[in-house]
Enzyme design. Sequence first.
Site, PDB file in Angstrom:
ATOM      1  N   LYS A  46      43.729  30.654  51.295  1.00  0.00           N
ATOM      2  CA  LYS A  46      42.575  31.251  50.600  1.00  0.00           C
ATOM      3  C   LYS A  46      43.050  32.417  49.764  1.00  0.00           C
ATOM      4  CE  LYS A  46      38.092  31.628  49.992  1.00  0.00           C
ATOM      5  NZ  LYS A  46      38.341  31.584  48.548  1.00  0.00           N
ATOM      6  N   LYS A  49      47.484  32.691  46.786  1.00  0.00           N
ATOM      7  CA  LYS A  49      47.068  33.388  45.568  1.00  0.00           C
ATOM      8  C   LYS A  49      47.562  32.608  44.364  1.00  0.00           C
ATOM      9  CE  LYS A  49      44.960  37.312  44.413  1.00  0.00           C
ATOM     10  NZ  LYS A  49      43.943  38.065  45.143  1.00  0.00           N
ATOM     11  N   THR A 106      32.793  42.555  47.445  1.00  0.00           N
ATOM     12  CA  THR A 106      34.001  43.367  47.672  1.00  0.00           C
ATOM     13  C   THR A 106      33.629  44.849  47.618  1.00  0.00           C
ATOM     14  OG1 THR A 106      35.253  41.597  46.627  1.00  0.00           O
ATOM     15  CG2 THR A 106      36.399  43.672  46.979  1.00  0.00           C
ATOM     16  N   ASN A 147      34.774  44.424  38.411  1.00  0.00           N
ATOM     17  CA  ASN A 147      33.890  43.962  39.481  1.00  0.00           C
ATOM     18  C   ASN A 147      33.934  44.902  40.681  1.00  0.00           C
ATOM     19  OD1 ASN A 147      33.868  42.430  42.214  1.00  0.00           O
ATOM     20  ND2 ASN A 147      32.525  41.254  40.893  1.00  0.00           N
ATOM     21  N   SER A 155      33.340  35.066  50.541  1.00  0.00           N
ATOM     22  CA  SER A 155      33.857  33.772  50.083  1.00  0.00           C
ATOM     23  C   SER A 155      33.810  32.768  51.238  1.00  0.00           C
ATOM     24  CB  SER A 155      35.301  33.897  49.601  1.00  0.00           C
ATOM     25  OG  SER A 155      35.336  34.242  48.247  1.00  0.00           O
TER      26      SER A 155
HETATM   27  P1  NAD Z   1      38.314  43.079  37.093  1.00  0.00           P
HETATM   28  O1  NAD Z   1      39.071  42.266  36.125  1.00  0.00           O
HETATM   29  O2  NAD Z   1      36.863  42.833  37.245  1.00  0.00           O
HETATM   30  O3  NAD Z   1      38.508  44.637  36.736  1.00  0.00           O
HETATM   31  C1  NAD Z   1      39.740  45.251  36.608  1.00  0.00           C
HETATM   32  C2  NAD Z   1      39.482  46.688  36.131  1.00  0.00           C
HETATM   33  O4  NAD Z   1      40.701  47.406  36.133  1.00  0.00           O
HETATM   34  C3  NAD Z   1      38.922  46.768  34.712  1.00  0.00           C
HETATM   35  O5  NAD Z   1      37.938  47.790  34.665  1.00  0.00           O
HETATM   36  C4  NAD Z   1      40.139  47.196  33.896  1.00  0.00           C
HETATM   37  O6  NAD Z   1      39.787  47.909  32.730  1.00  0.00           O
HETATM   38  C5  NAD Z   1      40.822  48.091  34.899  1.00  0.00           C
HETATM   39  N1  NAD Z   1      42.237  48.292  34.621  1.00  0.00           N
HETATM   40  C6  NAD Z   1      43.163  47.385  34.223  1.00  0.00           C
HETATM   41  N2  NAD Z   1      44.349  47.992  34.041  1.00  0.00           N
HETATM   42  C7  NAD Z   1      44.158  49.297  34.362  1.00  0.00           C
HETATM   43  C8  NAD Z   1      44.991  50.436  34.378  1.00  0.00           C
HETATM   44  N3  NAD Z   1      46.279  50.342  34.027  1.00  0.00           N
HETATM   45  N4  NAD Z   1      44.459  51.621  34.768  1.00  0.00           N
HETATM   46  C9  NAD Z   1      43.154  51.714  35.113  1.00  0.00           C
HETATM   47  N5  NAD Z   1      42.314  50.679  35.113  1.00  0.00           N
HETATM   48  C10 NAD Z   1      42.812  49.492  34.741  1.00  0.00           C
HETATM   49  O7  NAD Z   1      39.103  42.934  38.472  1.00  0.00           O
HETATM   50  P2  NAD Z   1      38.543  43.166  39.931  1.00  0.00           P
HETATM   51  O8  NAD Z   1      38.086  41.863  40.455  1.00  0.00           O
HETATM   52  O9  NAD Z   1      37.615  44.338  39.914  1.00  0.00           O
HETATM   53  O10 NAD Z   1      39.885  43.519  40.725  1.00  0.00           O
HETATM   54  C11 NAD Z   1      40.376  44.860  40.820  1.00  0.00           C
HETATM   55  C12 NAD Z   1      41.326  44.956  42.002  1.00  0.00           C
HETATM   56  O11 NAD Z   1      40.629  44.580  43.201  1.00  0.00           O
HETATM   57  C13 NAD Z   1      42.538  44.026  41.941  1.00  0.00           C
HETATM   58  O12 NAD Z   1      43.638  44.648  42.570  1.00  0.00           O
HETATM   59  C14 NAD Z   1      42.105  42.825  42.764  1.00  0.00           C
HETATM   60  O13 NAD Z   1      43.198  42.092  43.268  1.00  0.00           O
HETATM   61  C15 NAD Z   1      41.338  43.533  43.847  1.00  0.00           C
HETATM   62  N6  NAD Z   1      40.387  42.676  44.566  1.00  0.00           N
HETATM   63  C16 NAD Z   1      39.391  42.021  43.919  1.00  0.00           C
HETATM   64  C17 NAD Z   1      38.484  41.264  44.658  1.00  0.00           C
HETATM   65  C18 NAD Z   1      37.301  40.594  44.007  1.00  0.00           C
HETATM   66  O14 NAD Z   1      36.469  40.056  44.748  1.00  0.00           O
HETATM   67  N7  NAD Z   1      37.159  40.595  42.704  1.00  0.00           N
HETATM   68  C19 NAD Z   1      38.623  41.147  46.043  1.00  0.00           C
HETATM   69  C20 NAD Z   1      39.655  41.833  46.671  1.00  0.00           C
HETATM   70  C21 NAD Z   1      40.528  42.599  45.921  1.00  0.00           C
END
Ligand code: NAD
Length: 423
Positions: A68, A104, A188, A219, A358
């Site tokens: 997953k 992943k 999340t 997100n 999920s």
């Molecule tokens: P997303 O694409 O929705 O958002 C990413 C955000 O990070 C955006 O606002 C972008 O502008 C910003 N960003 C990118 N590069 C950056 C930088 N150098 N400095 C500052 N901000 C920056 O992605 P997401 O789903 O919100 O994921 C964010 C983190 O959370 C990741 O590490 C992801 O693996 C982790 N995560 C996400 C989920 C999920 O359900 N979406 C679950 C667990 C973990």
Amino acid sequence: MASDPFSNAMAQLAQALKFLEIEPQILEILKKPQRILEAEIPVKMDNGITKNFSAYRVQYNDARGPFKGGIRFHPHTDLVEVKALAFWMAIKCAVVDIPFGGGKGGVTVDPKKLSSRELEALSRGWVRAFFEYLGPQKDVPAPDVYTNPTIMGWMTDEFSKLAGKWRPAAFTGKPEDMGGSAGRTEATGHGGYLVVDALAEKLKLEKNKTTVAVQGFGNVGYYIAKKLHDAGFCVVAVSDSQGGILDKRNHGMDPENIMHAKKAKGLIDGCYCVGTVCDCENYQKISNAELLELEVDILIPAALENVITLEVAKKIKAKAIVEMANGPTTPEADEILKARQIPVVPDVLANAGGVTVSYFEWLQNNRDEVWTAEEVLAKLKPIIENAFEKIWAMSQAKKVGLRTAAFVLALTRIIEAIKTRGF
Ligand code: NAD
């Protein structure tokens, strides 16, 4: 200088293994993914020229259930990063005790440079490349950085066409009208909010006096900021890839307003307007580096890995860190933070709300059920709170950091499953 994410993940594993007795054969299993899949995906671009994109799926460990984990579309994504993220997924699913292993996926691409048609072709190509290794009982992907419910919808449709039957449980994080779970988009962030709430209680912080800075406004960053604001915490700084803003009054800002302004202007701005009302004087532009060093109670990295390095860790002024991004803190930085007695709630607990919901989505699809958002978030609460309590108690009892405690809890469960299944 930060090392690569997989080396960081293995350093974290080594740290936890000091507290576990483990047979050499099992250690070998934990140090390597079970399967690594790579493909070049051809996409006919809008200009008529076909371009290849490098794509990956790492299936790290399925001792506790189907692999997953999300799929990341990012220009810097590579196999090393995907391997680390897959390992952390195995740990995360075991931390919250849901019946999944870890995997992943990723594509090295800047999705912001693709048209919607090109993005759809790439997403469907990803499924065709790895089809035989995916499925509700084999490997269940989800969204990650720069992938979203629309992409999961295309992928589920492609998978179902290839399978010759409707298979909604093959992907999670889908649009709700395609079998996606209510509450998944915010899950999340909601789980992270529950963790911050529990941590604030342990640290005896009063909500309305607790200041928070959030790096990343996608997100995860947006929803945790919103949930914390709604619950009375003061979100004083947020940022995205282009920089951020700080509330000079330390009052706390409404993330919903900031999101409206970001959508209108394309970036988080120190001057934002909602309708005809503008708020320009109380905000100061800050860089991502400055955000990490703010004097706040809780710092929340919610963007990418390796942002809290050794150098940054020395300068952090926050009382605690809650990792919503995966892998934001390097092992060297962890040591500094431990010495400085700054607790770090690790990613494998703090952001586990996403994979837990999920799992709820997968359950609903398998059982042909539809749960409301209220039901979903109510079921999430005890899972996150129990995991937090267990890890907090183990950290106190063993006098180790919260990350090591979380890893020990998870590894104990994974090792047990490996032994029970036989190897
Ligand atoms: P997303 O694409 O929705 O958002 C990413 C955000 O990070 C955006 O606002 C972008 O502008 C910003 N960003 C990118 N590069 C950056 C930088 N150098 N400095 C500052 N901000 C920056 O992605 P997401 O789903 O919100 O994921 C964010 C983190 O959370 C990741 O590490 C992801 O693996 C982790 N995560 C996400 C989920 C999920 O359900 N979406 C679950 C667990 C973990």
